[in-house]
Design an enzyme around this catalytic site. Structure first.
Site, PDB file in Angstrom:
ATOM      1  N   THR A   1      -9.651  34.601 -24.693  1.00  0.00           N
ATOM      2  CA  THR A   1     -10.936  35.172 -25.087  1.00  0.00           C
ATOM      3  C   THR A   1     -10.684  36.416 -25.929  1.00  0.00           C
ATOM      4  OG1 THR A   1     -11.925  34.345 -23.042  1.00  0.00           O
ATOM      5  CG2 THR A   1     -13.137  36.047 -24.217  1.00  0.00           C
TER       6      THR A   1
ATOM      7  N   TYR B   1       1.776  36.817 -12.618  1.00  0.00           N
ATOM      8  CA  TYR B   1       0.355  36.619 -12.952  1.00  0.00           C
ATOM      9  C   TYR B   1      -0.094  35.205 -12.595  1.00  0.00           C
ATOM     10  CZ  TYR B   1      -3.955  36.610 -15.754  1.00  0.00           C
ATOM     11  OH  TYR B   1      -5.269  36.526 -16.172  1.00  0.00           O
TER      12      TYR B   1
END
Length: 314
Positions: free
Chosen positions: A176, A146
Site C-alpha cells: 500500500t 515479521y
C-alpha cells in the site's frame, strides 16, 4: 451515543488514515501508539475532533474506560528497515500486543480486526495468492520476525474467535502507498520517490523483475472498513491485483517526478519475495470491494506529499 473504536498503531501510515476515515463516518476514535515507528504529525489534524490519543506500548495491558464497539489492531513495525532493526519489538507486538488487544476486545464485547499482511505467504509458491494458501516462510530468516509475528497473530485471533466467541476479522494487506509514508521507510514507493525527487540514483534490489501489486491508501481503508462491518470471519486479501515489476514502478516514478535519476542495482535481500499478487475473489464476492484508484492517480497524490516533505527537510 457514538460508537467508540480503539485503534492500536494509530499514529502510523495506515492507522492514521484509518482513524481519519472512521471519524468521517461518525465514530469516536481512541488511538493508541508508543510512537516507535509512528509519528504524531500523522494525527495532528485529528486532535480537534472526536479523537483521543494515548501514548502506550500495547505489549502491556491496555486499559480503556467506558464502552468500546471495535478494536482494530494495527500496531507493528511494517517495513523491512524497521523489522530488521527492531526484531524483538516486532515479535512482541505480534504476539503480546495481539494478546492484549484481543483481551481488550473480549473484556468489552467488541468486534476485533487484525492487520495482517501478504507477508504471511512468504516467498509464495502459489500465484496469485489465495487466502487458502498456507505460505512459504523461512521462520529463522531475517524477514521471519515479521512474517511469523503476523502468522502467530492470525493463529491467536482465530483461537479467540473459536474459543471465546469473539467476532474477529483478519485483513491481509498487500503493498500500500500514499501520503504519510516516511521518506526512509525502506519500501519501494517511498524509497524510489525520495531518491527520484532528489535526483539521486534509484536503488532497485535484484534484477528488478520481481513483482508487487500496489494499492492506494484510500482503497485499502475502504476495504478494511467493509470487512470491519461485515459478517466475515475468514481472512480476506485486500490489495490491487494489477501486478508490475519493481523496475517498472521505479521507471514510472522517475518519469512522473521528472527526475534525472538513473537506476542502479543492488543484491536482492535474503528471502525477498519474487512475486506478489492478491487473488481478491473473496473481497469482491463477500465485501463488494475492489480497488478504484488508478496507479498513476495515486502516485500523483503521493508525489505531491513527498515534494513537501523533501523541500521541508532540505
Amino acid at each position: 451515543m457514538k460508537q467508540r473504536i480503539v485503534i492500536t498503531g494509530a499514529a502510523g501510515f495506515i492507522g492514521s488514515h484509518l482513524s481519519e476515515a472512521l471519524l468521517d463516518r461518525g465514530y469516536e476514535v481512541i488511538g493508541v501508539d508508543n510512537l516507535l515507528t509512528g509519528d504524531t504529525a500523522n494525527i495532528a489534524q485529528l486532535m480537534n475532533r472526536d479523537f483521543t490519543f494515548i501514548k502506550h506500548d500495547v505489549t502491556n495491558y491496555i486499559n480503556i474506560d467506558g464502552p468500546v464497539a471495535f478494536v482494530l489492531h494495527w500496531a507493528s513495525p511494517a517495513s523491512p528497515i524497521d523489522y530488521l532493526e527492531l526484531p524483538i519489538p516486532t515479535l512482541k507486538v505480534g504476539a503480546l500486543g495481539t494478546h492484549k488487544a484481543l483481551g481488550l476486545a473480549k473484556a468489552k464485547g467488541a468486534r476485533f480486526v487484525l492487520a495482517s499482511t501478504s507477508e504471511v505467504y512468504g516467498d509464495p509458491l502459489e500465484h496469485p495468492q489465495k487466502e487458502t494458501y498456507w505460505g512459504n516462510v523461512n521462520p529463522i530468516g531475517p524477514r521471519g520476525v515479521y512474517d511469523e509475528a503476523k502468522r502467530f497473530a492470525e493463529a491467536l485471533t482465530v483461537a479467540y474467535h473459536r474459543y471465546h466467541g469473539i467476532d474477529a476479522k483478519i485483513v491481509r494487506i498487500f503493498n500500500t502507498y500514499g501520503p504519510r509514508m516516511r521518506l526512509k521507510d525502506g519500501r519501494a514507493v517511498p524509497a524510489f520517490m525520495s531518491q527520484a525527487l532528489r535526483h539521486e540514483d534509484v536503488t532497485v534490489f535484484g534484477d528488478g523483475t520481481q513483482t508487487r501489486s500496489f494499492t492506494y491508501i484510500t482503497d485499502l481503508v475502504d476495504g478494511i472498513i467493509r470487512l470491519m462491518l461485515s459478517g466475515v470471519n475468514d481472512p480476506v486479501n485486500i490489495g490491487n491485483p494489477r501486478e508490475m515489476t519493481i523496475e517498472e514502478i521505479a521507471r514510472t516514478i522517475i518519469r512522473m517526478t521528472g527526475s534525472r535519476s538513473r537506476i542502479v542495482y543492488q543484491p536482492l535481500p535474503t528471502d525477498d519475495p519474487k512475486v506478489r499478487q492478491p487473488d481478491i475473489t473473496r473481497a469482491r464476492t463477500l465485501l463488494g470491494w475492489e480497488p478504484k484508484v488508478p496507479l498513476e492517480e495515486g502516485l500523483v497524490r503521493t508525489i505531491e506529499y513527498f515534494r513537501t516533505k523533501i523541500s521541508f527537510n532540505g
